[in-house]
Write a protein that holds these residues in place. Structure first.
Motif, PDB file in Angstrom:
ATOM      1  N   LYS A 252      -3.378   1.915  -2.030  1.00  0.00           N
ATOM      2  CA  LYS A 252      -2.541   2.821  -1.249  1.00  0.00           C
ATOM      3  C   LYS A 252      -3.235   4.161  -1.015  1.00  0.00           C
ATOM      4  O   LYS A 252      -3.220   4.701   0.090  1.00  0.00           O
ATOM      5  N   ASP A 256      -4.289   5.468   2.686  1.00  0.00           N
ATOM      6  CA  ASP A 256      -3.640   6.703   3.120  1.00  0.00           C
ATOM      7  C   ASP A 256      -4.687   7.739   3.528  1.00  0.00           C
ATOM      8  O   ASP A 256      -4.558   8.398   4.568  1.00  0.00           O
ATOM      9  N   THR A 269       1.790   7.121   5.741  1.00  0.00           N
ATOM     10  CA  THR A 269       1.679   5.666   5.653  1.00  0.00           C
ATOM     11  C   THR A 269       2.834   5.116   4.826  1.00  0.00           C
ATOM     12  O   THR A 269       3.360   5.795   3.936  1.00  0.00           O
ATOM     13  N   ARG A 270       3.218   3.891   5.143  1.00  0.00           N
ATOM     14  CA  ARG A 270       4.191   3.201   4.302  1.00  0.00           C
ATOM     15  C   ARG A 270       3.862   1.710   4.274  1.00  0.00           C
ATOM     16  O   ARG A 270       3.262   1.171   5.215  1.00  0.00           O
ATOM     17  N   PHE A 271       4.228   1.040   3.187  1.00  0.00           N
ATOM     18  CA  PHE A 271       3.829  -0.337   2.920  1.00  0.00           C
ATOM     19  C   PHE A 271       5.065  -1.229   2.839  1.00  0.00           C
ATOM     20  O   PHE A 271       6.066  -0.861   2.226  1.00  0.00           O
ATOM     21  N   SER A 282       0.774  -8.937  -1.220  1.00  0.00           N
ATOM     22  CA  SER A 282       0.251  -8.541   0.088  1.00  0.00           C
ATOM     23  C   SER A 282       1.196  -7.543   0.738  1.00  0.00           C
ATOM     24  O   SER A 282       2.385  -7.480   0.399  1.00  0.00           O
ATOM     25  N   ALA A 283       0.666  -6.784   1.675  1.00  0.00           N
ATOM     26  CA  ALA A 283       1.499  -5.768   2.334  1.00  0.00           C
ATOM     27  C   ALA A 283       1.030  -5.527   3.756  1.00  0.00           C
ATOM     28  O   ALA A 283      -0.162  -5.679   4.077  1.00  0.00           O
ATOM     29  N   ASP A 284       1.968  -5.189   4.624  1.00  0.00           N
ATOM     30  CA  ASP A 284       1.660  -4.648   5.947  1.00  0.00           C
ATOM     31  C   ASP A 284       1.741  -3.131   5.855  1.00  0.00           C
ATOM     32  O   ASP A 284       2.612  -2.580   5.157  1.00  0.00           O
ATOM     33  N   VAL A 285       0.843  -2.464   6.560  1.00  0.00           N
ATOM     34  CA  VAL A 285       0.787  -1.001   6.499  1.00  0.00           C
ATOM     35  C   VAL A 285       1.204  -0.426   7.844  1.00  0.00           C
ATOM     36  O   VAL A 285       0.700  -0.835   8.895  1.00  0.00           O
ATOM     37  N   GLU A 307       2.831  -0.414  13.168  1.00  0.00           N
ATOM     38  CA  GLU A 307       2.184  -1.316  12.214  1.00  0.00           C
ATOM     39  C   GLU A 307       0.711  -1.471  12.599  1.00  0.00           C
ATOM     40  O   GLU A 307       0.387  -1.798  13.739  1.00  0.00           O
ATOM     41  N   CYS A 311      -3.014  -5.756   4.061  1.00  0.00           N
ATOM     42  CA  CYS A 311      -3.800  -5.503   2.850  1.00  0.00           C
ATOM     43  C   CYS A 311      -3.171  -6.219   1.673  1.00  0.00           C
ATOM     44  O   CYS A 311      -2.126  -6.870   1.804  1.00  0.00           O
ATOM     45  N   PHE A 339      -8.429  -5.276   2.658  1.00  0.00           N
ATOM     46  CA  PHE A 339      -7.627  -4.830   3.800  1.00  0.00           C
ATOM     47  C   PHE A 339      -8.362  -5.204   5.077  1.00  0.00           C
ATOM     48  O   PHE A 339      -9.561  -5.471   5.073  1.00  0.00           O
TER      49      PHE A 339
END
Length: 371
Positions: A252, A256, A269-271, A282-285, A307, A311, A339
């Motif tokens: 993160k 960021d 930024t947010r996940f 896993s995450a979308d940023v 979006e 990552c 990522f």
């Protein structure tokens, strides 16, 4: 310049003294014609060459016909030696004249250095390449090295080693461009056009033990129909960080910082939870819209957020594949994050481009806007 057109006289005998006298007369003729030669004239130099070395009517051809062919066997060696010396003399004088002619031509074409120079128009980076280099440089400043790999990959590196199951939809030819006539090979050895730059992550880990920090820019291919936002060819930048005690917080913080470097310090930024076969979790940023400051506009569909990338933490199963060649990647001892982002989409956002086809059309009118 005058050159003799007299026929070659007949020899009265074949002794060394008689041959020396005959060839000495020809050598004086060579020197006389060379001395009278205007070496600054390319036409005069060519006339000298044809007069002596012409294949049909040259003086040396006449000497060969008149003397060498008529000579008795015992005199041919003496004649040949003197004939070669005469020919060497002619060629030496011709080289001297040619050099003088070339120097004269260069003098005639000499550049006047007092004239003002002609400015050369400088090119500019293509918006795709400019964006890609900007992203890569951000991660290089954070200590990442650049990784590269082949665009034609095997199924093993593109899918299997990245934890894609055999029946995953991405393996289907509707999503992936495969090389023809591969059916007889084992599935893992079949060739295809890479669908992401992730295979370079596997190849890099196989070649070096942890720690690893690489950023991977490159071209990728997918079986997508071309429209305003899709292209069968596009570009990605992926990253991989592997070491001991790497956590999601490190991921993160890294992303960021990168987004603030790329879009400005006011960007947030947010996940959100997501799924990728090669990362867990896993995450979308998403980033706050850099165009409206998060207030909502057409570019962010009035949500205030865009979006931008995916990552996650590297799945232990991926380290399991790498361990077959590099034992240092024990998932019980090391961890890492990865990522990836599409360069084309970021370039379109930054430069207000509405159709991805413009990036690949080669229209100079479009490209000149970025000069």
């Amino acid at each position: 310049m005058t050159m003799s057109d007299q026929p070659i006289p007949s020899l009265t005998g074949w002794t060394e003294a008689e041959l020396d006298a005959a060839f000495a007369a020809l050598m004086r003729e060579v020197e006389s014609s060379a001395a009278a030669l205007d070496a600054t004239s390319a036409e005069a130099v060519e006339a000298f060459r044809l007069h002596w070395l012409g294949r049909k009517q040259g003086r040396l051809k006449a000497v060969s016909d008149a003397w060498l062919k008529a000579a008795p066997v015992e005199a041919k060696k003496l004649l040949g030696q003197r004939f070669n010396a005469l020919k060497a003399q002619v060629e030496a004088r011709l080289d001297d004249a040619s050099s003088a002619s070339s120097a004269s031509a260069l003098d005639a074409e000499a550049i006047d250095i007092t004239l003002p120079g002609r400015a050369r128009r400088l090119g500019a980076e293509h918006p795709l390449i400019k964006t890609l280099n900007e992203i890569v440089s951000i991660f290089q400043r954070m200590g990442y090295s650049v990784g590269v790999g082949p665009e034609v990959e095997t199924d093993y590196y593109n899918f299997e080693s990245l934890n894609f199951p055999p029946n995953h939809p991405a393996r289907d030819t509707q999503d992936t461009l495969v090389v023809a006539q591969q059916e007889r090979k084992p599935l893992r050895d079949r060739l295809l056009m890479r669908t992401h730059t992730s295979p370079v992550q596997i190849r890099t880990m196989e070649q070096q033990p942890p720690p690893v920090r690489i950023v991977i820019p490159g071209k990728v291919h997918r079986n997508d129909a071309a429209d305003a936002t899709h292209s069968p060819i596009f570009h990605q930048v992926e990253g991989l960080c592997v070491d001991t005690n790497i956590t999601f917080s490190d991921l993160k913080g890294t992303l960021d910082h990168a987004m603030k470097e790329l879009f400005g310090t006011s960007v947030k930024t947010r996940f959100f939870p997501s799924f990728f076969p090669f990362t867990e979790p896993s995450a979308d940023v998403q980033i706050s819209c850099p165009f409206c400051g998060g207030k909502g506009c057409r570019k962010c569909k009035h949500s205030g957020w865009i979006e931008l990338l995916g990552c996650g933490m590297v799945d232990p199963a991926v380290f399991g594949f790498v361990q077959q060649k590099q034992p240092g990647y024990d998932p019980k001892k090391i961890s890492g994050f990865a990522f990836g982002m599409g360069v084309d989409r970021i370039a379109m956002m930054k430069y207000g481009i509405s159709d991805i086809g413009l990036l690949y059309g080669g229209d100079q009118r479009f490209l000149e806007q970025f000069g």
